[in-house]
Design a protein around this motif. Structure first.
Motif, short mmCIF file in Angstrom:
data_model
loop_
_atom_site.label_atom_id
_atom_site.label_comp_id
_atom_site.label_asym_id
_atom_site.label_seq_id
_atom_site.Cartn_x
_atom_site.Cartn_y
_atom_site.Cartn_z
N VAL A 4 9.30 -2.52 0.71
CA VAL A 4 7.72 -2.29 1.18
C VAL A 4 7.78 -1.39 2.41
CG1 VAL A 4 6.81 -4.24 3.28
CG2 VAL A 4 7.99 -5.40 1.01
N SER A 5 6.97 -1.01 2.87
CA SER A 5 6.76 -0.37 3.78
C SER A 5 5.57 -0.04 4.83
CB SER A 5 6.06 1.27 3.19
OG SER A 5 4.70 1.10 2.56
N TRP A 41 9.86 7.87 6.04
CA TRP A 41 11.19 7.76 6.73
C TRP A 41 11.51 6.64 5.54
CZ3 TRP A 41 14.29 5.18 11.12
CH2 TRP A 41 15.44 5.13 10.39
N GLU A 42 12.35 7.38 4.60
CA GLU A 42 13.06 6.11 4.06
C GLU A 42 14.49 5.83 4.68
OE1 GLU A 42 13.27 7.49 -0.42
OE2 GLU A 42 11.18 6.63 -0.29
N VAL A 43 14.18 4.73 4.63
CA VAL A 43 16.00 3.38 5.22
C VAL A 43 16.99 3.14 4.42
CG1 VAL A 43 16.70 2.14 6.86
CG2 VAL A 43 13.50 3.00 7.66
N GLN A 95 -4.71 12.60 19.09
CA GLN A 95 -3.99 12.61 19.69
C GLN A 95 -2.28 12.25 19.48
OE1 GLN A 95 -4.77 14.16 22.83
NE2 GLN A 95 -6.29 14.49 21.59
N LYS A 96 -2.45 11.43 18.03
CA LYS A 96 -1.21 10.54 17.28
C LYS A 96 -1.27 10.96 15.45
CE LYS A 96 -0.77 7.18 21.05
NZ LYS A 96 -0.13 5.71 21.03
N ALA A 97 -0.06 10.67 15.44
CA ALA A 97 0.46 11.05 14.46
C ALA A 97 0.89 9.92 13.61
CB ALA A 97 0.69 12.31 14.15
N PRO A 98 1.52 9.49 12.82
CA PRO A 98 1.03 7.91 11.56
C PRO A 98 2.91 9.08 11.33
CG PRO A 98 -0.05 9.98 9.48
CD PRO A 98 -0.66 10.82 11.47
N ILE A 99 3.24 8.07 11.00
CA ILE A 99 5.04 8.14 10.94
C ILE A 99 5.07 6.52 9.93
CG2 ILE A 99 7.33 7.14 11.61
CD1 ILE A 99 6.66 8.57 14.15
N GLY A 100 5.43 6.53 8.54
CA GLY A 100 5.59 5.85 7.39
C GLY A 100 6.78 5.24 7.68
N VAL A 101 7.24 4.71 7.19
CA VAL A 101 8.72 3.03 7.09
C VAL A 101 9.26 2.67 5.81
CG1 VAL A 101 11.18 2.36 8.75
CG2 VAL A 101 8.75 3.69 9.69
N VAL A 102 9.58 3.14 4.67
CA VAL A 102 10.26 2.48 4.28
C VAL A 102 11.27 2.15 3.78
CG1 VAL A 102 10.22 2.78 1.58
CG2 VAL A 102 8.23 4.30 2.50
N ASN A 103 11.45 0.47 3.20
CA ASN A 103 12.71 0.13 3.18
C ASN A 103 13.49 0.15 2.14
OD1 ASN A 103 14.88 -2.20 3.16
ND2 ASN A 103 14.16 -4.00 4.03
N LYS A 104 14.08 1.26 1.75
CA LYS A 104 14.97 1.32 1.01
C LYS A 104 16.18 0.52 0.40
CE LYS A 104 12.12 4.25 -1.21
NZ LYS A 104 11.80 3.81 -3.35
N LEU A 105 16.95 -0.38 1.42
CA LEU A 105 17.88 -1.03 1.95
C LEU A 105 18.38 -2.33 0.63
CD1 LEU A 105 18.47 -2.29 5.60
CD2 LEU A 105 19.30 0.02 4.17
N GLU A 106 19.44 -2.55 0.08
CA GLU A 106 19.29 -3.76 -1.41
C GLU A 106 18.72 -5.22 -0.94
OE1 GLU A 106 23.20 -2.87 -2.47
OE2 GLU A 106 23.27 -0.96 -2.82
N ILE A 125 0.96 -1.31 -0.17
CA ILE A 125 0.07 0.29 -0.09
C ILE A 125 1.17 1.05 0.26
CG2 ILE A 125 -1.35 1.41 1.13
CD1 ILE A 125 -2.51 -1.43 2.21
N PRO A 126 0.39 1.82 -0.60
CA PRO A 126 1.09 3.41 -0.96
C PRO A 126 1.45 4.46 0.36
CG PRO A 126 -0.03 3.39 -3.15
CD PRO A 126 -0.53 2.39 -2.10
N VAL A 127 2.74 4.55 0.79
CA VAL A 127 3.00 4.76 1.89
C VAL A 127 1.79 6.09 2.46
CG1 VAL A 127 5.22 6.04 1.38
CG2 VAL A 127 4.41 5.24 4.20
N THR A 128 1.86 7.35 1.65
CA THR A 128 1.65 7.63 1.44
C THR A 128 -0.34 8.12 1.79
OG1 THR A 128 0.96 8.30 -0.59
CG2 THR A 128 2.32 9.63 0.29
#
Length: 204
Positions: free
Chosen positions: A61-62, A98-100, A21-32, A6-9
């Protein structure tokens, strides 16, 4: 096996509607090739949270989760035990992505300049240690072998990890395993001399 991407946006928009009360954090695995097995957050100088991931992230994957808005540090850990850090992250109500990448590894190395030593000495008699596994205790996966060649009897190997709580396992050349659970690894390091008395029950 198929993996739903699912697109992280879009995921952030869905999570943002779950409450104010909270906000979303999206983490995207940009490792090889590495899996991301854990993501933790903290306020600067505070304690790291429990793992925020529902499952490991394959490359490309995110995944998203919720956190309280404010100034945060975010740390990702891959299946080799290496860490990646996003410092001084400003989480607003709109969330952040955050793109790792391999480049964020440098930030982790700087943050953990005095990385914690885990020293293992083979006290298994005639048996060689063929695998050393070290994984965060809140992870469901062991990850890859930390050594590239067997450890002969009475020989020692040292690996380095970030401070935290880990499960540590060694395996001998007969396939038997020896495990220490919930080991608190601090800057003072951790030393373990596995013996035959430490052998795991059937199934590990």
């Amino acid at each position: 096996m198929r993996y739903l991407r699912i697109p992280v946006t879009a995921a952030l928009l869905l999570l943002a509607g779950c409450g104010t009360q909270k906000a979303p954090i999206g983490v995207v695995n940009k490792l090889e090739v590495e899996f991301i097995i854990a993501v933790q957050t903290r306020v600067p100088g505070g304690q790291w949270s429990a793992n925020k991931l529902d499952s490991s992230l394959r490359p490309g994957v995110s995944q998203s989760f919720m956190a309280a808005p404010g100034n945060l540090e975010i740390m990702a850990t891959d299946n080799l035990g290496r860490t990646y850090i996003l410092s001084d992250a400003q989480l607003t109500e709109e969330g952040l992505i955050w793109e790792v990448t391999p480049e964020t590894r440098a930030a982790a190395e700087s943050a953990w300049a005095g990385s914690c030593a885990v020293t293992i000495t083979n006290d298994l008699g005639a048996w060689r240690i063929t695998r050393v596994l070290c994984s965060p205790s809140d992870s469901s996966e062991w990850g890859d072998n930390w050594i590239t060649s067997p450890i002969p009897p009475s020989e020692t190997v040292t690996i380095h990890v970030a401070p935290g709580t880990y499960d540590i396992r060694v395996e001998d050349n007969d396939g038997d395993t020896y495990t220490r659970w919930g080991v608190a690894v601090t800057e003072g390091g951790f030393t373990w001399n596995p013996t035959l008395q430490d052998i795991d029950a059937s199934g590990g």
